[in-house]
Design an enzyme around this catalytic site. Sequence first.
Site, short mmCIF file in Angstrom:
data_model
loop_
_atom_site.label_atom_id
_atom_site.label_comp_id
_atom_site.label_asym_id
_atom_site.label_seq_id
_atom_site.Cartn_x
_atom_site.Cartn_y
_atom_site.Cartn_z
CE LYS A 196 -31.30 -13.12 -8.62
NZ LYS A 196 -31.27 -11.90 -7.84
CE LYS B 73 -26.63 -14.83 -16.30
NZ LYS B 73 -25.57 -13.82 -16.19
CB CYS C 204 -29.69 -20.75 40.32
SG CYS C 204 -29.71 -22.18 39.24
CB CYS D 64 -30.42 -25.05 42.62
SG CYS D 64 -29.09 -23.83 42.59
CG LEU E 202 -32.39 -13.20 -13.84
CD1 LEU E 202 -31.24 -13.56 -12.91
CD2 LEU E 202 -32.24 -13.92 -15.18
CB CYS F 203 -26.82 -25.98 40.83
SG CYS F 203 -27.97 -25.55 39.51
CE LYS G 212 -33.81 -14.85 -4.59
NZ LYS G 212 -34.73 -13.78 -4.95
CG ASP H 268 -1.98 -1.07 1.14
OD1 ASP H 268 -1.97 -1.83 0.15
OD2 ASP H 268 -2.81 -1.16 2.06
CB ALA H 269 3.92 2.12 1.90
S1 IVH Z 1 -28.25 -11.77 -15.35
C1 IVH Z 1 -31.67 -10.59 -18.28
N1 IVH Z 1 -26.53 -12.65 -13.59
O1 IVH Z 1 -30.48 -10.39 -10.47
C2 IVH Z 1 -31.19 -10.95 -16.95
N2 IVH Z 1 -28.24 -11.15 -12.87
O2 IVH Z 1 -33.46 -10.62 -11.11
C3 IVH Z 1 -29.99 -10.21 -16.57
N3 IVH Z 1 -28.11 -10.59 -10.49
O3 IVH Z 1 -31.27 -7.18 -11.53
C4 IVH Z 1 -29.50 -10.56 -15.25
N4 IVH Z 1 -26.32 -11.78 -10.05
O4 IVH Z 1 -29.12 -7.44 -10.28
C5 IVH Z 1 -27.61 -11.87 -13.80
N5 IVH Z 1 -24.91 -13.48 -12.15
C6 IVH Z 1 -26.00 -12.70 -12.37
C7 IVH Z 1 -26.60 -11.96 -11.35
C8 IVH Z 1 -27.74 -11.19 -11.64
C9 IVH Z 1 -27.24 -10.96 -9.56
C10 IVH Z 1 -29.28 -9.71 -10.26
C11 IVH Z 1 -29.31 -8.50 -11.13
C12 IVH Z 1 -30.69 -8.43 -11.70
C13 IVH Z 1 -31.43 -9.45 -10.92
C14 IVH Z 1 -32.41 -10.13 -11.82
#
Ligand code: IVH
Length: 670
Positions: free
Chosen positions: A117, A291, A409, A412, A85, A433, A315, A35-36
Amino acid sequence: MAVPHSIAARVNKLRADIEQHNYHYYVLDRPLISDAEYDSLFRELQELEQQYPQIITPESPTQRVGAAPQTDFAQVTHRTPMLSLNNAFEEKEVAAFDKRVREALDAEALEYAAEPKLDGLAISLTYEKGLLASGATRGDGYTGEDVTANLRTVRAIPLKLRGTRQPELFEVRGEVLMLKTDFEQLNRRQREQEEKEFANPRNAAAGSLRQLDPHITATRRLAFFAYGIGGTDYGRLRKHSQVLDMLAERGFAVTAERKVVRGVEGMLDYYRALGAGREKLPFDIDGVVYKVNDLAAQNTLGFVSRAPRFAIAHKFPAEEAITVVEGIDVQVGRTGALTPVARLKPVFVGGVTVTNATLHNEDEVHRKDIRVGDTVVVRRAGDVIPEVVRVIAEKRSSHTRRFVMPGRCPVCGSVVRRSEDEAVARCSAGLFCPAQRKQALLHFASRRALDVEGLGDKLVEQLVDNQIVRTPADLYKLGIAKLAALERMAEKSARNLVAAIEKSKHTTLARFIYGLGIRNVGESTAQDLARCFGGIDRLAAADAETLQQVPDVGPVVAQSIAGFFAEPHNRKVIEQLLAAGVSFAETAPKQLDTSSPVYGKTFVLTGALPHLTRDEAQRRIRDHGGKVSGRVSKQTDYVVAGADPGGKYDKALELGVTILDEAGLLKLLD
Ligand code: IVH
């Protein structure tokens, strides 16, 4: 004033070097200099730019911060909408997604790009001819807010794309977030300055990004990870995974956890693995995203209303939930410690139903001001025990009362004491106790102590409540008939238990000492005590000063041990145990030579030694008062390396720990 050529050249070099260091530090997470050293380069550039202001360009690393505070954020319309999504919560929804996709594409098994995500805020960055031109929040997906000045302060966002050929227009999509460590540091600072703390890293990131003054954002340490591009102009790229690789080459951080998987099995394996490692990630995630990897297939699938058909978010169960404190119970532990426990209205969190949460101690309850009747946020992350994070103040009714630790306590009725230097309140009755007696018995019988198989808490409860057993010595008087008369105890289990108790008589001195449950004496201290004293009588006779000769035994531990043996009641139990036939081998006491170069030092062994076995080397180090640890850290004094040493050897080199071979060790032991 003209800028001398040499100055211009130096400025260019400094800028390139600083950006390179930013990239290594903030994107690759592998700094090249201290850092320095970085600060000194930065200062040199700042001074030159001050001297020759005409040389400043917006892409200079010094210009990340500096924009004046704004009065509000301008609205920007996204060139291509930022969609959302669809979510899946269960495995069968993931399977249904895969089926839909395969049917639409008429394909057998598909490749998916799987990613964490990220739990932050979606943003879009626009680069014109390779230079950062603007950055915007997602907003409603069609229009967002222009937060360019704030995003420029984020060191992981390149002001200039890496690479030689710069596209006319380039739009990157990704997530701004705050790393867990930076979040904790920020909250610590907020606390110190008596400012409001942030509830979680996501809120902290959002609050920081929406600051009207970019100077404030600059102090907040935000991170950015790219996960895609705006629009569908992929050039020669065929797969989403290649898009991510391209983004990494252009200078963006892309999550290291990304992976290409195949079919539903591949997706679910990924989900489980990431879920299990979730706690260890540097940032919060709320699920994974799958995807379809093939970009042409993505195009074929297209979108339904506001979400792509080619992707889905799977999720994780929420780690936080809201519930009500129905009561605060006080439990009594083995050493008499009173622990307040919140009784909760059952709530599903972190994948299980939670009905209570430890509140640790009185101070903790007061710090968070948790009261019966409060609505609270409960958190259960991974396998970590559930905790009450905070009270939702707005929901408190006017009739609640501050928690007070009982003065007596709850089991006891004896007086509760709390010493000045401790956060814990304790029942003063010791083994009189029943609660402490039960815990003491369970500890005595536990696997690492006397190891009495089958003596569980339900049984101990009955034995103590019916006054059949008062001390561990009483266990050895139990007969089959007496046991079989207890509730839910068949003759066969009684017989097994008596056999297990009999078997436990043959033990070791270390287990015996550990089983006594002396406060502050854990398994490893018990082993050290056994090795140094060799017999129970010698240990019982030792004064606090002698005890402190044992490695790792300080004044507090020495006092607990001496105090334990000063209690006639404890000595009597030991006598009774020995009379009942509990036995262990005694050895000659080891006079530890405190002047030995090994005394008090920590060793780590790696690789095969030519003569000593691992156990033998360990024993000899311990006999000289040294400690043997399994992990190399800054606390390690020596690493003893034999043939084919592992990663511990590399770690030792990295940390500059002294490395010995067997001969070197033997010399120290001599
Ligand atoms: S792809 C067309 N990849 O999730 C879809 N989204 O519900 C484009 N998010 O608003 C999103 N991690 O903020 C994608 N690896 C990821 C993601 C991601 C988080 C969030 C993003 C978006 C929301 C969609």
